[in-house]
Enzyme design. Structure first.
Site, PDB file in Angstrom:
ATOM      1  N   GLU A 122     -36.440   3.539  43.630  1.00 32.54           N
ATOM      2  CA  GLU A 122     -36.824   4.758  44.352  1.00 32.54           C
ATOM      3  C   GLU A 122     -36.656   5.997  43.487  1.00 32.54           C
ATOM      4  OE1 GLU A 122     -34.931   2.298  45.303  1.00 32.54           O
ATOM      5  OE2 GLU A 122     -34.873   2.041  47.480  1.00 32.54           O
TER       6      GLU A 122
ATOM      7  N   CYS B 195     -30.048   7.010  46.735  1.00 29.03           N
ATOM      8  CA  CYS B 195     -31.493   7.296  46.775  1.00 29.03           C
ATOM      9  C   CYS B 195     -31.873   8.091  48.025  1.00 29.03           C
ATOM     10  CB  CYS B 195     -32.292   6.002  46.692  1.00 29.03           C
ATOM     11  SG  CYS B 195     -32.209   5.248  45.057  1.00 29.03           S
TER      12      CYS B 195
ATOM     13  N   CYS C  38     -32.118   2.806  40.481  1.00 24.92           N
ATOM     14  CA  CYS C  38     -32.916   2.166  41.534  1.00 24.92           C
ATOM     15  C   CYS C  38     -34.403   2.510  41.387  1.00 24.92           C
ATOM     16  CB  CYS C  38     -32.467   2.642  42.910  1.00 24.92           C
ATOM     17  SG  CYS C  38     -30.815   2.138  43.374  1.00 24.92           S
TER      18      CYS C  38
ATOM     19  N   CYS D  30     -30.797   2.802  49.003  1.00 24.83           N
ATOM     20  CA  CYS D  30     -29.335   2.926  49.000  1.00 24.83           C
ATOM     21  C   CYS D  30     -28.958   4.376  49.313  1.00 24.83           C
ATOM     22  CB  CYS D  30     -28.769   2.492  47.649  1.00 24.83           C
ATOM     23  SG  CYS D  30     -28.965   3.745  46.354  1.00 24.83           S
TER      24      CYS D  30
ATOM     25  N   ASN E  23     -36.480  -1.025  39.622  1.00 21.70           N
ATOM     26  CA  ASN E  23     -35.082  -0.867  39.224  1.00 21.70           C
ATOM     27  C   ASN E  23     -34.887  -1.332  37.785  1.00 21.70           C
ATOM     28  OD1 ASN E  23     -35.607  -3.415  40.400  1.00 21.70           O
ATOM     29  ND2 ASN E  23     -33.439  -3.769  40.833  1.00 21.70           N
ATOM     30  N   ILE E  24     -33.991  -0.643  37.097  1.00 23.39           N
ATOM     31  CA  ILE E  24     -33.708  -0.929  35.685  1.00 23.39           C
ATOM     32  C   ILE E  24     -32.194  -1.048  35.545  1.00 23.39           C
ATOM     33  CG2 ILE E  24     -33.980  -0.125  33.308  1.00 23.39           C
ATOM     34  CD1 ILE E  24     -36.385   1.599  34.389  1.00 23.39           C
ATOM     35  N   GLU E  25     -31.727  -2.257  35.275  1.00 21.34           N
ATOM     36  CA  GLU E  25     -30.283  -2.503  35.236  1.00 21.34           C
ATOM     37  C   GLU E  25     -29.714  -2.310  33.834  1.00 21.34           C
ATOM     38  OE1 GLU E  25     -29.746  -6.304  37.214  1.00 21.34           O
ATOM     39  OE2 GLU E  25     -30.112  -5.332  39.152  1.00 21.34           O
TER      40      GLU E  25
END
Ligand code: THU
Length: 141
Positions: A55, A93, A53, A90, A42-44
């Site tokens: 996935e 995804c 996310c 989620c 994940n990359i915020e």
């Protein structure tokens, strides 16, 4: 790859996660039908909404390489280095996976003791797919 090997690849991928806001690191390892494994983390983002996310990073990396058929994905998530709770994809995804993966595609999760296999159809029943659009187009002909 065995489920345990795929989980190990997901754990490795989670180490690259960029999570200054949630601190929740997720790793995904997606196995294609030809055996190739694509990973993601994940990359915020400070603006939150652009956060992506693990996935989808794995899925889109695969599609970008021309791979669109998959067997299974292992997912791990944790705020620590211990992965002792099952982490499921989620809703966004699940929908993204359903574009390329059929009902028997497996989601592999672990609580550190046991490994669980859950078919995608159980996580997103009655999913909206290209079939729905095709049927709609037919009615318009
Ligand atoms: N996250 C994932 O990467 N995958 C999931 O299936 C659940 C949520 C990420 C998004 C965000 O960076 C963090 O976990 C907390 O929601």
């Amino acid at each position: 790859m065995t489920n345990q090997e795929l989980i190990d690849a997901a754990i490795q991928a989670s180490k690259k996660a960029y999570t200054p806001y949630s601190g929740f690191k997720v790793g995904a390892a997606l196995e294609a039908e030809d055996g190739t494994v694509f990973t993601g983390c994940n990359i915020e983002n400070a603006s939150f909404t652009p956060t992506v996310c693990a996935e989808r990073v794995a899925l889109f990396s695969a599609v970008k390489e021309g791979t669109k058929k998959f067997r299974k994905v292992a997912i791990v998530g944790s705020k620590t280095d211990v992965f002792d709770k099952h982490t499921y994809p989620c809703g966004v995804c699940r929908q993204a996976l359903s574009e390329f993966c059929g009902p028997d595609f497996l989601i592999i999760t672990t609580d550190g003791k046991t490994i669980k296999e859950t078919p995608l159809s159980e996580l997103i029943p009655y999913t909206f797919t290209s079939v729905d659009l095709l049927e709609q187009n037919d009615e318009n002909l």
